[in-house]
Design a protein around this motif. Structure first.
Motif, PDB file in Angstrom:
ATOM      1  N   ARG A  95       0.828  -1.217   0.000  1.00 33.38           N
ATOM      2  CA  ARG A  95       0.000   0.000   0.000  1.00 33.38           C
ATOM      3  C   ARG A  95       0.856   1.258   0.000  1.00 33.38           C
ATOM      4  O   ARG A  95       0.555   2.228  -0.689  1.00 33.38           O
ATOM      5  N   ARG A  96       1.927   1.268   0.789  1.00 30.50           N
ATOM      6  CA  ARG A  96       2.827   2.430   0.806  1.00 30.50           C
ATOM      7  C   ARG A  96       3.472   2.645  -0.557  1.00 30.50           C
ATOM      8  O   ARG A  96       3.613   3.775  -1.026  1.00 30.50           O
ATOM      9  N   PHE A  97       3.872   1.569  -1.202  1.00 32.98           N
ATOM     10  CA  PHE A  97       4.444   1.679  -2.544  1.00 32.98           C
ATOM     11  C   PHE A  97       3.404   2.234  -3.523  1.00 32.98           C
ATOM     12  O   PHE A  97       3.702   3.101  -4.342  1.00 32.98           O
ATOM     13  N   GLY A  98       2.161   1.746  -3.419  1.00 33.78           N
ATOM     14  CA  GLY A  98       1.089   2.255  -4.279  1.00 33.78           C
ATOM     15  C   GLY A  98       0.820   3.728  -4.036  1.00 33.78           C
ATOM     16  O   GLY A  98       0.643   4.505  -4.982  1.00 33.78           O
ATOM     17  N   LEU A  99       0.789   4.131  -2.780  1.00 33.83           N
ATOM     18  CA  LEU A  99       0.580   5.543  -2.445  1.00 33.83           C
ATOM     19  C   LEU A  99       1.721   6.390  -2.991  1.00 33.83           C
ATOM     20  O   LEU A  99       1.483   7.455  -3.586  1.00 33.83           O
ATOM     21  N   GLY A 100       2.941   5.922  -2.823  1.00 30.25           N
ATOM     22  CA  GLY A 100       4.093   6.659  -3.349  1.00 30.25           C
ATOM     23  C   GLY A 100       4.017   6.802  -4.869  1.00 30.25           C
ATOM     24  O   GLY A 100       4.315   7.870  -5.411  1.00 30.25           O
ATOM     25  N   SER A 101       3.606   5.746  -5.552  1.00 28.83           N
ATOM     26  CA  SER A 101       3.472   5.806  -7.006  1.00 28.83           C
ATOM     27  C   SER A 101       2.403   6.816  -7.418  1.00 28.83           C
ATOM     28  O   SER A 101       2.600   7.584  -8.363  1.00 28.83           O
ATOM     29  N   MET A 102       1.277   6.801  -6.722  1.00 25.50           N
ATOM     30  CA  MET A 102       0.202   7.749  -7.050  1.00 25.50           C
ATOM     31  C   MET A 102       0.640   9.187  -6.805  1.00 25.50           C
ATOM     32  O   MET A 102       0.380  10.069  -7.623  1.00 25.50           O
ATOM     33  N   LEU A 103       1.314   9.427  -5.682  1.00 22.50           N
ATOM     34  CA  LEU A 103       1.777  10.788  -5.379  1.00 22.50           C
ATOM     35  C   LEU A 103       2.819  11.251  -6.392  1.00 22.50           C
ATOM     36  O   LEU A 103       2.806  12.410  -6.818  1.00 22.50           O
ATOM     37  N   PHE A 104       3.715  10.351  -6.784  1.00 22.34           N
ATOM     38  CA  PHE A 104       4.698  10.696  -7.799  1.00 22.34           C
ATOM     39  C   PHE A 104       4.005  11.047  -9.116  1.00 22.34           C
ATOM     40  O   PHE A 104       4.357  12.038  -9.770  1.00 22.34           O
ATOM     41  N   GLY A 105       3.022  10.256  -9.509  1.00 30.31           N
ATOM     42  CA  GLY A 105       2.278  10.525 -10.740  1.00 30.31           C
ATOM     43  C   GLY A 105       1.542  11.844 -10.686  1.00 30.31           C
ATOM     44  O   GLY A 105       1.542  12.612 -11.659  1.00 30.31           O
ATOM     45  N   LEU A 106       0.907  12.132  -9.544  1.00 27.90           N
ATOM     46  CA  LEU A 106       0.210  13.411  -9.404  1.00 27.90           C
ATOM     47  C   LEU A 106       1.189  14.579  -9.464  1.00 27.90           C
ATOM     48  O   LEU A 106       0.908  15.603 -10.095  1.00 27.90           O
ATOM     49  N   GLY A 107       2.336  14.429  -8.822  1.00 31.10           N
ATOM     50  CA  GLY A 107       3.350  15.483  -8.870  1.00 31.10           C
ATOM     51  C   GLY A 107       3.854  15.701 -10.285  1.00 31.10           C
ATOM     52  O   GLY A 107       4.030  16.840 -10.734  1.00 31.10           O
TER      53      GLY A 107
END
Length: 63
Positions: free
Chosen positions: A45-57
């Motif tokens: 889940r943390r990896f998924g959240l990090g990926s989503m935040l990176f994509g949004l950024g």
């Protein structure tokens, strides 16, 4: 451009990018999946959240 023109292009690009590693190195991809299968849910889940935040950024920087 309208959302319904851009969205299918974005989904298609995700499939292209996701297919690169299994195409180039199937054994490494299989090994990576086996390693991910051993991780606990919280780590995934943390990896998924990090990926989503990176994509949004990245989207924010592009637009």
């Amino acid at each position: 451009m309208d959302f319904w023109q851009v969205f299918p292009v974005a989904v298609a690009l995700v499939f292209v990018i996701e297919g690169v590693l299994p195409f180039l190195s199937p054994s490494r991809w299989r090994s990576m999946l086996a390693t991910v299968a051993l991780l606990d849910d919280a780590t995934i889940r943390r990896f998924g959240l990090g990926s989503m935040l990176f994509g949004l950024g990245l989207l924010y920087l592009i637009n």
